[in-house]
Motif scaffolding. Sequence first.
Motif, PDB file in Angstrom:
ATOM      1  N   TRP A  35      58.079  18.833 -21.343  1.00 23.35           N
ATOM      2  CA  TRP A  35      58.763  17.654 -21.854  1.00 23.35           C
ATOM      3  C   TRP A  35      60.146  18.063 -22.325  1.00 23.35           C
ATOM      4  CZ3 TRP A  35      57.826  13.587 -19.623  1.00 23.35           C
ATOM      5  CH2 TRP A  35      58.149  12.316 -20.129  1.00 23.35           C
ATOM      6  N   TYR A  36      60.641  17.527 -23.439  1.00 25.99           N
ATOM      7  CA  TYR A  36      62.024  17.786 -23.829  1.00 25.99           C
ATOM      8  C   TYR A  36      62.119  18.896 -24.879  1.00 25.99           C
ATOM      9  CZ  TYR A  36      63.233  13.629 -21.186  1.00 25.99           C
ATOM     10  OH  TYR A  36      63.417  12.717 -20.178  1.00 25.99           O
ATOM     11  N   ALA A  37      61.436  20.008 -24.617  1.00 25.07           N
ATOM     12  CA  ALA A  37      61.516  21.153 -25.518  1.00 25.07           C
ATOM     13  C   ALA A  37      62.930  21.731 -25.541  1.00 25.07           C
ATOM     14  CB  ALA A  37      60.517  22.223 -25.083  1.00 25.07           C
ATOM     15  N   ASP A  38      63.614  21.677 -24.397  1.00 21.56           N
ATOM     16  CA  ASP A  38      65.001  22.134 -24.304  1.00 21.56           C
ATOM     17  C   ASP A  38      65.923  20.919 -24.419  1.00 21.56           C
ATOM     18  OD1 ASP A  38      67.482  23.114 -23.695  1.00 21.56           O
ATOM     19  OD2 ASP A  38      66.882  24.119 -21.845  1.00 21.56           O
ATOM     20  N   GLU A  54      67.677  19.372 -21.376  1.00 24.22           N
ATOM     21  CA  GLU A  54      66.927  18.572 -20.410  1.00 24.22           C
ATOM     22  C   GLU A  54      66.980  17.079 -20.741  1.00 24.22           C
ATOM     23  OE1 GLU A  54      66.178  19.982 -17.874  1.00 24.22           O
ATOM     24  OE2 GLU A  54      65.606  22.058 -18.258  1.00 24.22           O
ATOM     25  N   MET A  55      67.479  16.744 -21.928  1.00 18.67           N
ATOM     26  CA  MET A  55      67.571  15.338 -22.306  1.00 18.67           C
ATOM     27  C   MET A  55      68.614  14.586 -21.494  1.00 18.67           C
ATOM     28  SD  MET A  55      67.150  15.725 -26.433  1.00 18.67           S
ATOM     29  CE  MET A  55      65.676  16.540 -27.102  1.00 18.67           C
ATOM     30  N   ALA A  56      69.384  15.302 -20.693  1.00 18.00           N
ATOM     31  CA  ALA A  56      70.326  14.649 -19.784  1.00 18.00           C
ATOM     32  C   ALA A  56      69.604  13.907 -18.667  1.00 18.00           C
ATOM     33  CB  ALA A  56      71.269  15.696 -19.184  1.00 18.00           C
ATOM     34  N   PHE A  57      68.305  14.199 -18.479  1.00 19.61           N
ATOM     35  CA  PHE A  57      67.516  13.587 -17.412  1.00 19.61           C
ATOM     36  C   PHE A  57      66.517  12.597 -18.006  1.00 19.61           C
ATOM     37  CE2 PHE A  57      68.869  17.743 -15.973  1.00 19.61           C
ATOM     38  CZ  PHE A  57      69.398  17.474 -14.723  1.00 19.61           C
ATOM     39  N   PHE A  58      66.403  11.444 -17.376  1.00 17.39           N
ATOM     40  CA  PHE A  58      65.490  10.407 -17.854  1.00 17.39           C
ATOM     41  C   PHE A  58      64.040  10.765 -17.500  1.00 17.39           C
ATOM     42  CE2 PHE A  58      69.226   8.401 -18.974  1.00 17.39           C
ATOM     43  CZ  PHE A  58      69.049   7.104 -19.444  1.00 17.39           C
ATOM     44  N   PRO A  59      63.075  10.183 -18.195  1.00 17.07           N
ATOM     45  CA  PRO A  59      61.686  10.662 -18.093  1.00 17.07           C
ATOM     46  C   PRO A  59      60.861  10.096 -16.944  1.00 17.07           C
ATOM     47  CG  PRO A  59      61.840   8.981 -19.791  1.00 17.07           C
ATOM     48  CD  PRO A  59      63.246   9.223 -19.303  1.00 17.07           C
ATOM     49  N   GLY A  60      61.376   9.123 -16.196  1.00 16.77           N
ATOM     50  CA  GLY A  60      60.555   8.462 -15.185  1.00 16.77           C
ATOM     51  C   GLY A  60      59.997   9.404 -14.141  1.00 16.77           C
ATOM     52  N   LEU A  61      60.861  10.171 -13.491  1.00 14.16           N
ATOM     53  CA  LEU A  61      60.411  11.084 -12.437  1.00 14.16           C
ATOM     54  C   LEU A  61      59.546  12.214 -12.986  1.00 14.16           C
ATOM     55  CD1 LEU A  61      60.294  12.032  -9.546  1.00 14.16           C
ATOM     56  CD2 LEU A  61      62.588  13.025  -9.816  1.00 14.16           C
ATOM     57  N   PRO A  62      59.927  12.869 -14.098  1.00 10.19           N
ATOM     58  CA  PRO A  62      59.031  13.900 -14.649  1.00 10.19           C
ATOM     59  C   PRO A  62      57.645  13.367 -14.988  1.00 10.19           C
ATOM     60  CG  PRO A  62      61.199  14.093 -15.626  1.00 10.19           C
ATOM     61  CD  PRO A  62      61.214  12.830 -14.819  1.00 10.19           C
ATOM     62  N   ALA A  63      57.582  12.117 -15.451  1.00  4.83           N
ATOM     63  CA  ALA A  63      56.277  11.541 -15.780  1.00  4.83           C
ATOM     64  C   ALA A  63      55.422  11.403 -14.526  1.00  4.83           C
ATOM     65  CB  ALA A  63      56.453  10.179 -16.453  1.00  4.83           C
ATOM     66  N   ALA A 102      65.214   2.155 -26.021  1.00  5.42           N
ATOM     67  CA  ALA A 102      64.023   2.920 -26.412  1.00  5.42           C
ATOM     68  C   ALA A 102      64.215   4.406 -26.136  1.00  5.42           C
ATOM     69  CB  ALA A 102      62.802   2.396 -25.668  1.00  5.42           C
ATOM     70  N   TYR A 103      64.875   4.746 -25.012  1.00  2.00           N
ATOM     71  CA  TYR A 103      65.112   6.163 -24.707  1.00  2.00           C
ATOM     72  C   TYR A 103      66.054   6.784 -25.732  1.00  2.00           C
ATOM     73  CZ  TYR A 103      66.146  10.402 -22.061  1.00  2.00           C
ATOM     74  OH  TYR A 103      66.290  11.705 -21.675  1.00  2.00           O
ATOM     75  N   VAL A 104      67.093   6.050 -26.102  1.00  2.00           N
ATOM     76  CA  VAL A 104      68.031   6.550 -27.107  1.00  2.00           C
ATOM     77  C   VAL A 104      67.313   6.765 -28.448  1.00  2.00           C
ATOM     78  CG1 VAL A 104      70.089   5.995 -28.463  1.00  2.00           C
ATOM     79  CG2 VAL A 104      70.046   5.504 -26.015  1.00  2.00           C
ATOM     80  N   VAL A 105      66.484   5.786 -28.829  1.00  4.12           N
ATOM     81  CA  VAL A 105      65.735   5.898 -30.086  1.00  4.12           C
ATOM     82  C   VAL A 105      64.766   7.076 -30.032  1.00  4.12           C
ATOM     83  CG1 VAL A 105      64.035   4.745 -31.565  1.00  4.12           C
ATOM     84  CG2 VAL A 105      65.969   3.449 -30.642  1.00  4.12           C
ATOM     85  N   TYR A 106      64.129   7.261 -28.880  1.00  6.17           N
ATOM     86  CA  TYR A 106      63.186   8.366 -28.731  1.00  6.17           C
ATOM     87  C   TYR A 106      63.895   9.708 -28.888  1.00  6.17           C
ATOM     88  CZ  TYR A 106      59.895  11.592 -26.536  1.00  6.17           C
ATOM     89  OH  TYR A 106      59.064  12.647 -26.276  1.00  6.17           O
ATOM     90  N   LEU A 107      65.052   9.859 -28.244  1.00 10.12           N
ATOM     91  CA  LEU A 107      65.797  11.104 -28.370  1.00 10.12           C
ATOM     92  C   LEU A 107      66.287  11.313 -29.802  1.00 10.12           C
ATOM     93  CD1 LEU A 107      67.908  11.257 -25.074  1.00 10.12           C
ATOM     94  CD2 LEU A 107      65.688  12.295 -25.572  1.00 10.12           C
ATOM     95  N   HIS A 108      66.626  10.227 -30.472  1.00  4.88           N
ATOM     96  CA  HIS A 108      67.019  10.346 -31.876  1.00  4.88           C
ATOM     97  C   HIS A 108      65.852  10.875 -32.706  1.00  4.88           C
ATOM     98  CE1 HIS A 108      67.498   8.810 -36.047  1.00  4.88           C
ATOM     99  NE2 HIS A 108      68.752   9.185 -35.864  1.00  4.88           N
ATOM    100  N   GLY A 109      64.656  10.409 -32.402  1.00  8.22           N
ATOM    101  CA  GLY A 109      63.489  10.895 -33.120  1.00  8.22           C
ATOM    102  C   GLY A 109      63.246  12.378 -32.909  1.00  8.22           C
ATOM    103  N   LEU A 110      63.607  12.877 -31.710  1.00  8.46           N
ATOM    104  CA  LEU A 110      63.418  14.295 -31.416  1.00  8.46           C
ATOM    105  C   LEU A 110      64.519  15.175 -32.006  1.00  8.46           C
ATOM    106  CD1 LEU A 110      62.341  14.228 -27.644  1.00  8.46           C
ATOM    107  CD2 LEU A 110      60.874  14.564 -29.639  1.00  8.46           C
ATOM    108  N   THR A 111      65.747  14.654 -32.036  1.00 10.06           N
ATOM    109  CA  THR A 111      66.899  15.498 -32.377  1.00 10.06           C
ATOM    110  C   THR A 111      67.620  15.081 -33.655  1.00 10.06           C
ATOM    111  OG1 THR A 111      68.460  14.140 -31.106  1.00 10.06           O
ATOM    112  CG2 THR A 111      67.280  15.878 -29.914  1.00 10.06           C
ATOM    113  N   GLY A 112      67.416  13.841 -34.085  1.00 14.54           N
ATOM    114  CA  GLY A 112      68.178  13.337 -35.220  1.00 14.54           C
ATOM    115  C   GLY A 112      69.568  12.874 -34.839  1.00 14.54           C
ATOM    116  N   SER A 113      69.874  12.864 -33.546  1.00 16.75           N
ATOM    117  CA  SER A 113      71.199  12.468 -33.071  1.00 16.75           C
ATOM    118  C   SER A 113      71.088  11.230 -32.192  1.00 16.75           C
ATOM    119  CB  SER A 113      71.836  13.599 -32.261  1.00 16.75           C
ATOM    120  OG  SER A 113      73.033  13.163 -31.642  1.00 16.75           O
TER     121      SER A 113
END
Length: 396
Positions: free
Chosen positions: A64-67, A70-79, A230-241
Amino acid sequence: MTGRRTATRSTMPADDAKLVAATWAGSRLLLAAILAAIVVSGHGLRAALGNWDVRHFITISRHWYADPLEMAFFPGLPAVMAGGARIGLAPEITGAVLALVCSGVAAAALYRIGGTVPTCLWLIAPTAVFTTVGYTEAPFCAAAFWAWERARAGRWWQAAGLAALACTFRVSGLFLVGALAVMAVVGDGQWRDGRGRDGRTRKARAPKRGLRAGVERIAPLLLPALVLVAYVVYLHGLTGSWTAWFQAQDRGWGRGFTTPQESLANTLPATRTDTWRATYGADAGIVAMLFKLEIVSMLVGVATTVYCLVRRRWASAAWVGVQVIAFSIGHWFMSVNRAVLLWFPLFIALAELTRGPGRPVGLKLLWRGIVAVLVLADLAVMGWWGWLFFTGRWAS
């Protein structure tokens, strides 16, 4: 008027789903043959299918987005890749199968929008290899093209649902939502009816006027917009940014904000072989050539936008134009060659501009010969681009 219709019929094939299907199969088989030759020469199948961005998608599917990069890529295809892994499929194979299916689905939508010729041109685009491997181009185009088709038919909730799906694959969904909003307000001008057989241009259904009608068309587009939020909010939850996606783009690919003039100035050194000799050695010339083609692709995007504006295809102009602007302010011109696959108005414009003469017979035969040579040259470039990707060389 009779002569004009005759000329159109004589140079443009009647809409033929069988020809589209044959072009899809033939173009995929050509790339498969190149892939097979590369695998036989010593490359592993998964290695050939898993180059460049495919590796990023695989990493996300596993960790997932441990790095943060990798947040430059959206989650649809990895899922989807992660889902394939649950049933024992390698992510490279899952990505390739998804791309093959979705390229056919996208072609079906484009056929309904623009007819046979634009669809066939899209299927044999020089960068078509990216619609056969684990990249987001094919699934995004499948959802986005059908969203466009449904919006043109006045089915706005269906269009919104498909656009929401497209938004899970890449940031281009933001541009799709904007272009659909333009269509909702002012329509998309003159289009050839993709399902008609007479080749005539007909006016697309004009949107109903009035505040209520406009709201009814715009309101469904909140759905895909919420996916992006939702993707922006999710990334904020992971990084605080709140700018995690932009930071990943900047740190990983140097895509900070610049003016178009600065972006062009930054790209020009990349078109010189000497710039890449230390990094890519004997392949430096290939990398330089592809960056030259990035500039060409930008010019094609500008020309397509102008063409759509002249034809008063406001939504189509917005769809291509906003992407051109985005690429022009991202430090340098990179990945534009692949983005051309998203610009379906380009392929419709090419079909309209290359109808050729209907008579006399000599000129008609000459034109067909020229077109045949151009198609063969295009297929050669498509094959060369496939070879670049499958062998791990820089492919844009």
